[in-house]
Each structure stands twice: as C-alpha cells, then as structure tokens.
Motif scaffolding. Structure first.
Motif, PDB file in Angstrom:
ATOM      1  N   THR A   1       2.111  12.923  12.685  1.00 44.36           N
ATOM      2  CA  THR A   1       3.289  12.198  13.136  1.00 44.36           C
ATOM      3  C   THR A   1       4.496  13.099  12.952  1.00 44.36           C
ATOM      4  N   ALA A   2       5.220  13.346  14.020  1.00 43.22           N
ATOM      5  CA  ALA A   2       6.332  14.295  13.981  1.00 43.22           C
ATOM      6  C   ALA A   2       7.504  13.762  13.170  1.00 43.22           C
ATOM      7  N   ILE A   3       8.047  14.619  12.341  1.00 40.34           N
ATOM      8  CA  ILE A   3       9.344  14.395  11.706  1.00 40.34           C
ATOM      9  C   ILE A   3      10.274  15.347  12.427  1.00 40.34           C
ATOM     10  N   ARG A   4      11.293  14.813  13.089  1.00 38.31           N
ATOM     11  CA  ARG A   4      12.165  15.639  13.930  1.00 38.31           C
ATOM     12  C   ARG A   4      13.583  15.681  13.388  1.00 38.31           C
ATOM     13  N   CYS A   5      14.215  16.815  13.597  1.00 39.92           N
ATOM     14  CA  CYS A   5      15.626  16.979  13.238  1.00 39.92           C
ATOM     15  C   CYS A   5      16.450  16.064  14.137  1.00 39.92           C
ATOM     16  N   PRO A   6      17.361  15.259  13.582  1.00 42.12           N
ATOM     17  CA  PRO A   6      18.157  14.362  14.415  1.00 42.12           C
ATOM     18  C   PRO A   6      19.170  15.098  15.297  1.00 42.12           C
ATOM     19  N   ALA A   7      19.498  16.343  14.958  1.00 42.13           N
ATOM     20  CA  ALA A   7      20.477  17.097  15.740  1.00 42.13           C
ATOM     21  C   ALA A   7      19.855  17.804  16.943  1.00 42.13           C
ATOM     22  N   CYS A   8      18.720  18.493  16.729  1.00 42.07           N
ATOM     23  CA  CYS A   8      18.138  19.303  17.813  1.00 42.07           C
ATOM     24  C   CYS A   8      16.756  18.824  18.253  1.00 42.07           C
ATOM     25  N   LEU A   9      16.183  17.833  17.561  1.00 48.79           N
ATOM     26  CA  LEU A   9      14.878  17.244  17.849  1.00 48.79           C
ATOM     27  C   LEU A   9      13.712  18.213  17.661  1.00 48.79           C
ATOM     28  N   HIS A  10      13.943  19.302  16.945  1.00 50.61           N
ATOM     29  CA  HIS A  10      12.879  20.252  16.625  1.00 50.61           C
ATOM     30  C   HIS A  10      11.911  19.614  15.637  1.00 50.61           C
ATOM     31  N   LYS A  11      10.597  19.757  15.849  1.00 48.25           N
ATOM     32  CA  LYS A  11       9.598  19.203  14.937  1.00 48.25           C
ATOM     33  C   LYS A  11       9.606  20.003  13.642  1.00 48.25           C
ATOM     34  N   LEU A  12       9.788  19.311  12.518  1.00 47.75           N
ATOM     35  CA  LEU A  12       9.932  19.966  11.216  1.00 47.75           C
ATOM     36  C   LEU A  12       8.622  20.108  10.469  1.00 47.75           C
ATOM     37  N   ASN A  13       7.607  19.361  10.854  1.00 48.59           N
ATOM     38  CA  ASN A  13       6.351  19.349  10.084  1.00 48.59           C
ATOM     39  C   ASN A  13       5.163  19.827  10.910  1.00 48.59           C
ATOM     40  N   THR A  14       5.325  20.940  11.614  1.00 48.39           N
ATOM     41  CA  THR A  14       4.222  21.522  12.367  1.00 48.39           C
ATOM     42  C   THR A  14       3.112  21.968  11.416  1.00 48.39           C
ATOM     43  N   THR A  15       3.509  22.595  10.303  1.00 51.81           N
ATOM     44  CA  THR A  15       2.565  22.978   9.251  1.00 51.81           C
ATOM     45  C   THR A  15       3.137  22.539   7.914  1.00 51.81           C
TER      46      THR A  15
ATOM     47  N   PHE B   1       7.241  22.753   6.618  1.00 53.13           N
ATOM     48  CA  PHE B   1       7.979  21.590   6.136  1.00 53.13           C
ATOM     49  C   PHE B   1       8.509  21.823   4.718  1.00 53.13           C
ATOM     50  N   ASN B   2       7.662  22.326   3.831  1.00 51.41           N
ATOM     51  CA  ASN B   2       8.072  22.545   2.441  1.00 51.41           C
ATOM     52  C   ASN B   2       9.183  23.575   2.313  1.00 51.41           C
ATOM     53  N   GLU B   3       9.252  24.548   3.212  1.00 51.75           N
ATOM     54  CA  GLU B   3      10.322  25.544   3.181  1.00 51.75           C
ATOM     55  C   GLU B   3      11.677  24.954   3.539  1.00 51.75           C
ATOM     56  N   GLN B   4      11.696  23.824   4.245  1.00 50.83           N
ATOM     57  CA  GLN B   4      12.946  23.221   4.704  1.00 50.83           C
ATOM     58  C   GLN B   4      13.487  22.155   3.758  1.00 50.83           C
TER      59      GLN B   4
ATOM     60  N   MET C   1       0.853  -1.193   0.000  1.00 49.40           N
ATOM     61  CA  MET C   1       0.000   0.000   0.000  1.00 49.40           C
ATOM     62  C   MET C   1       0.883   1.235   0.000  1.00 49.40           C
ATOM     63  N   MET C   2       0.512   2.203  -0.794  1.00 47.51           N
ATOM     64  CA  MET C   2       1.285   3.429  -0.862  1.00 47.51           C
ATOM     65  C   MET C   2       0.843   4.368   0.256  1.00 47.51           C
ATOM     66  N   PRO C   3       1.776   4.782   1.116  1.00 47.24           N
ATOM     67  CA  PRO C   3       1.418   5.768   2.127  1.00 47.24           C
ATOM     68  C   PRO C   3       1.285   7.145   1.487  1.00 47.24           C
ATOM     69  N   ALA C   4       0.672   8.055   2.194  1.00 45.16           N
ATOM     70  CA  ALA C   4       0.579   9.426   1.696  1.00 45.16           C
ATOM     71  C   ALA C   4       1.989   9.996   1.563  1.00 45.16           C
ATOM     72  N   CYS C   5       2.235  10.679   0.487  1.00 44.94           N
ATOM     73  CA  CYS C   5       3.554  11.245   0.214  1.00 44.94           C
ATOM     74  C   CYS C   5       3.807  12.415   1.166  1.00 44.94           C
ATOM     75  N   VAL C   6       4.870  12.338   1.925  1.00 45.90           N
ATOM     76  CA  VAL C   6       5.211  13.404   2.851  1.00 45.90           C
ATOM     77  C   VAL C   6       5.937  14.495   2.095  1.00 45.90           C
ATOM     78  N   GLY C   7       5.348  15.656   2.028  1.00 48.14           N
ATOM     79  CA  GLY C   7       6.019  16.808   1.452  1.00 48.14           C
ATOM     80  C   GLY C   7       6.113  16.844  -0.055  1.00 48.14           C
ATOM     81  N   CYS C   8       5.262  16.114  -0.778  1.00 52.03           N
ATOM     82  CA  CYS C   8       5.359  16.110  -2.234  1.00 52.03           C
ATOM     83  C   CYS C   8       4.571  17.247  -2.871  1.00 52.03           C
ATOM     84  N   GLY C   9       4.004  18.124  -2.059  1.00 51.43           N
ATOM     85  CA  GLY C   9       3.254  19.245  -2.591  1.00 51.43           C
ATOM     86  C   GLY C   9       1.760  19.088  -2.448  1.00 51.43           C
TER      87      GLY C   9
END
Length: 70
Positions: free
Chosen positions: A41-55, A59-62, A26-34
């Motif tokens: 579900t949080a996607i976090r930076c591995p260095a600082c653990l900041h949540k990258l996908n709040t909106t 996410f698209n800006e990063q 099954m294809m999951p929903a594409c994260v960040g494909c537009g």
C-alpha cells in the motif's frame, strides 16, 4: 496505541507527519518500526505524490522522528 512519523521526502524535500492507528481491536503491522515496512500500500508525499515506501530501506531513510503512544 499508535505510531506517528515525521517524514522528509527525498524527492522534493517536503516534511510531513504520517500516522498509523490500530483499528477494531487488532494491531496492524507497524509501518517503518524497523521490523516491518508495508510496501504493498503506497504511502505518498502530499506535496509531490512520490511513493515513499517502494522498499523498506528507502522508507526508513526518510523517517526523521518516530513517536509511539498507548
């Protein structure tokens, strides 16, 4: 088929790769494909653990590079 992103954290500047692969036929929903960005579900930076996908916009800006393969 899968999707890979190179992401630069706006909070700390770290760059890393994030991968999304389909599972169990099954294809999951594409994260960040537009069209859809997962924000439950949080996607976090591995260095600082900041949540990258709040909106979706945040996410698209990063995203620096997107790769898709079959």
């Amino acid at each position: 088929m899968g999707t890979a992103y190179t992401i630069r954290c706006r909070h700390c500047g770290a760059r890393f790769d994030h991968y999304l692969q389909p599972g169990y036929g099954m294809m999951p929903a594409c994260v960040g494909c537009g069209e859809y960005v997962e924000t439950q579900t949080a996607i976090r930076c591995p260095a600082c653990l900041h949540k990258l996908n709040t909106t979706p916009e945040e996410f698209n800006e990063q995203i620096e590079v997107t790769y898709q393969w079959d």
